[in-house]
Scaffold this motif. Structure first.
Motif, mmCIF file in Angstrom:
data_model
loop_
_atom_site.group_PDB
_atom_site.id
_atom_site.type_symbol
_atom_site.label_atom_id
_atom_site.label_comp_id
_atom_site.label_asym_id
_atom_site.label_seq_id
_atom_site.Cartn_x
_atom_site.Cartn_y
_atom_site.Cartn_z
ATOM 1 N N GLU A 20 0.845 -1.203 0.000
ATOM 2 C CA GLU A 20 0.000 0.000 0.000
ATOM 3 C C GLU A 20 0.879 1.251 0.000
ATOM 4 O OE1 GLU A 20 -3.490 1.990 -0.292
ATOM 5 O OE2 GLU A 20 -3.387 -0.182 -0.081
ATOM 6 N N GLY A 21 0.629 2.133 -0.950
ATOM 7 C CA GLY A 21 1.403 3.359 -1.077
ATOM 8 C C GLY A 21 2.728 3.180 -1.796
ATOM 9 N N GLY A 22 3.092 1.926 -2.058
ATOM 10 C CA GLY A 22 4.347 1.649 -2.749
ATOM 11 C C GLY A 22 4.117 1.549 -4.240
ATOM 12 N N GLY A 23 5.163 1.754 -4.976
ATOM 13 C CA GLY A 23 5.069 1.654 -6.419
ATOM 14 C C GLY A 23 5.909 0.504 -6.934
ATOM 15 N N MET A 24 6.026 0.453 -8.246
ATOM 16 C CA MET A 24 6.810 -0.595 -8.886
ATOM 17 C C MET A 24 7.642 0.066 -9.982
ATOM 18 S SD MET A 24 5.465 -4.191 -10.530
ATOM 19 C CE MET A 24 4.659 -4.649 -8.993
ATOM 20 N N SER A 25 8.932 -0.237 -10.004
ATOM 21 C CA SER A 25 9.798 0.342 -11.034
ATOM 22 C C SER A 25 9.362 -0.183 -12.403
ATOM 23 C CB SER A 25 11.260 -0.008 -10.775
ATOM 24 O OG SER A 25 11.500 -1.373 -11.026
ATOM 25 N N LEU A 26 9.582 0.637 -13.419
ATOM 26 C CA LEU A 26 9.198 0.216 -14.767
ATOM 27 C C LEU A 26 9.934 -1.038 -15.217
ATOM 28 C CD1 LEU A 26 8.518 3.431 -16.852
ATOM 29 C CD2 LEU A 26 6.965 2.007 -15.539
ATOM 30 N N GLU A 68 17.074 8.232 -10.605
ATOM 31 C CA GLU A 68 17.230 7.750 -11.981
ATOM 32 C C GLU A 68 16.162 6.738 -12.369
ATOM 33 O OE1 GLU A 68 19.721 8.783 -14.166
ATOM 34 O OE2 GLU A 68 20.097 10.287 -12.605
ATOM 35 N N ARG A 69 15.258 6.405 -11.457
ATOM 36 C CA ARG A 69 14.272 5.350 -11.707
ATOM 37 C C ARG A 69 12.887 5.936 -11.962
ATOM 38 N NH1 ARG A 69 13.587 1.014 -7.382
ATOM 39 N NH2 ARG A 69 12.260 2.674 -6.661
ATOM 40 N N TRP A 70 12.165 5.316 -12.900
ATOM 41 C CA TRP A 70 10.761 5.629 -13.123
ATOM 42 C C TRP A 70 9.951 4.607 -12.336
ATOM 43 C CZ3 TRP A 70 9.046 9.914 -15.401
ATOM 44 C CH2 TRP A 70 9.928 10.620 -16.206
ATOM 45 N N VAL A 71 9.007 5.097 -11.543
ATOM 46 C CA VAL A 71 8.202 4.230 -10.679
ATOM 47 C C VAL A 71 6.726 4.493 -10.950
ATOM 48 C CG1 VAL A 71 7.692 3.574 -8.294
ATOM 49 C CG2 VAL A 71 10.012 4.270 -8.921
ATOM 50 N N ALA A 72 5.971 3.419 -11.135
ATOM 51 C CA ALA A 72 4.524 3.522 -11.389
ATOM 52 C C ALA A 72 3.765 3.171 -10.124
ATOM 53 C CB ALA A 72 4.134 2.576 -12.521
ATOM 54 N N TYR A 73 2.667 3.885 -9.909
ATOM 55 C CA TYR A 73 1.797 3.686 -8.756
ATOM 56 C C TYR A 73 0.363 3.533 -9.213
ATOM 57 C CZ TYR A 73 5.679 5.676 -6.072
ATOM 58 O OH TYR A 73 6.903 5.922 -5.515
ATOM 59 N N ILE A 74 -0.385 2.694 -8.549
ATOM 60 C CA ILE A 74 -1.829 2.634 -8.777
ATOM 61 C C ILE A 74 -2.460 3.699 -7.888
ATOM 62 C CG2 ILE A 74 -2.203 0.824 -7.043
ATOM 63 C CD1 ILE A 74 -4.413 -0.303 -8.895
ATOM 64 N N THR A 75 -3.439 4.385 -8.396
ATOM 65 C CA THR A 75 -4.138 5.412 -7.619
ATOM 66 C C THR A 75 -5.389 4.804 -6.983
ATOM 67 O OG1 THR A 75 -5.527 6.103 -9.461
ATOM 68 C CG2 THR A 75 -3.362 7.190 -9.260
ATOM 69 N N PRO A 76 -6.002 5.515 -6.041
ATOM 70 C CA PRO A 76 -7.272 5.023 -5.494
ATOM 71 C C PRO A 76 -8.326 4.809 -6.584
ATOM 72 C CG PRO A 76 -6.387 6.716 -4.056
ATOM 73 C CD PRO A 76 -5.513 6.689 -5.294
ATOM 74 N N VAL A 77 -8.352 5.684 -7.584
ATOM 75 C CA VAL A 77 -9.295 5.523 -8.696
ATOM 76 C C VAL A 77 -8.956 4.256 -9.484
ATOM 77 C CG1 VAL A 77 -10.163 6.579 -10.832
ATOM 78 C CG2 VAL A 77 -9.679 8.005 -8.847
ATOM 79 N N GLY A 78 -7.665 3.964 -9.622
ATOM 80 C CA GLY A 78 -7.237 2.744 -10.293
ATOM 81 C C GLY A 78 -7.668 1.494 -9.539
ATOM 82 N N ARG A 79 -7.573 1.551 -8.209
ATOM 83 C CA ARG A 79 -8.030 0.408 -7.388
ATOM 84 C C ARG A 79 -9.540 0.192 -7.558
ATOM 85 N NH1 ARG A 79 -4.169 -1.780 -4.330
ATOM 86 N NH2 ARG A 79 -2.380 -0.467 -3.821
ATOM 87 N N GLU A 80 -10.288 1.291 -7.622
ATOM 88 C CA GLU A 80 -11.738 1.194 -7.852
ATOM 89 C C GLU A 80 -12.019 0.556 -9.207
ATOM 90 O OE1 GLU A 80 -13.744 4.931 -7.358
ATOM 91 O OE2 GLU A 80 -12.719 5.304 -5.448
#
Length: 87
Positions: A20-26, A68-80
């Motif tokens: 939760e609140g964490g992202g994932m590197s590309l 130097e890293r690109w990180v993607a996150y899901i938003t609350p709207v994405g979880r919905e």
């Protein structure tokens, strides 16, 4: 994860596995989905909230650069969206 699901759904499913609140590197996301960074960036751009061609995106995900890293996150709207998708 279902391989027949739309790419946006597959991305959201993977991002939802991050703490939760964490992202994932590309690179990690790409490895898990078997896709290149350019494919992911195109799809994530469409999944974000940027306005492209006069149409605002749904805001399901966001991408930030951390050092130097690109990180993607899901938003609350994405979880919905993910919970509403029957796949």
């Amino acid at each position: 994860m279902h391989d027949d699901a739309p790419l946006s759904t597959r991305i959201l499913q993977e991002l939802a596995t991050a703490p939760e609140g964490g992202g994932m590197s590309l690179p990690r996301l790409g490895k898990r989905l078997g896709l290149g960074a350019s494919v992911l960036m195109r799809e994530l751009t469409l999944m974000g909230d940027a306005t492209i061609g006069g149409v605002r995106g749904p805001g399901w995900a966001r991408v930030v650069q951390l050092d130097e890293r690109w990180v993607a996150y899901i938003t609350p709207v994405g979880r919905e969206q993910l919970s509403a998708d029957p796949r």
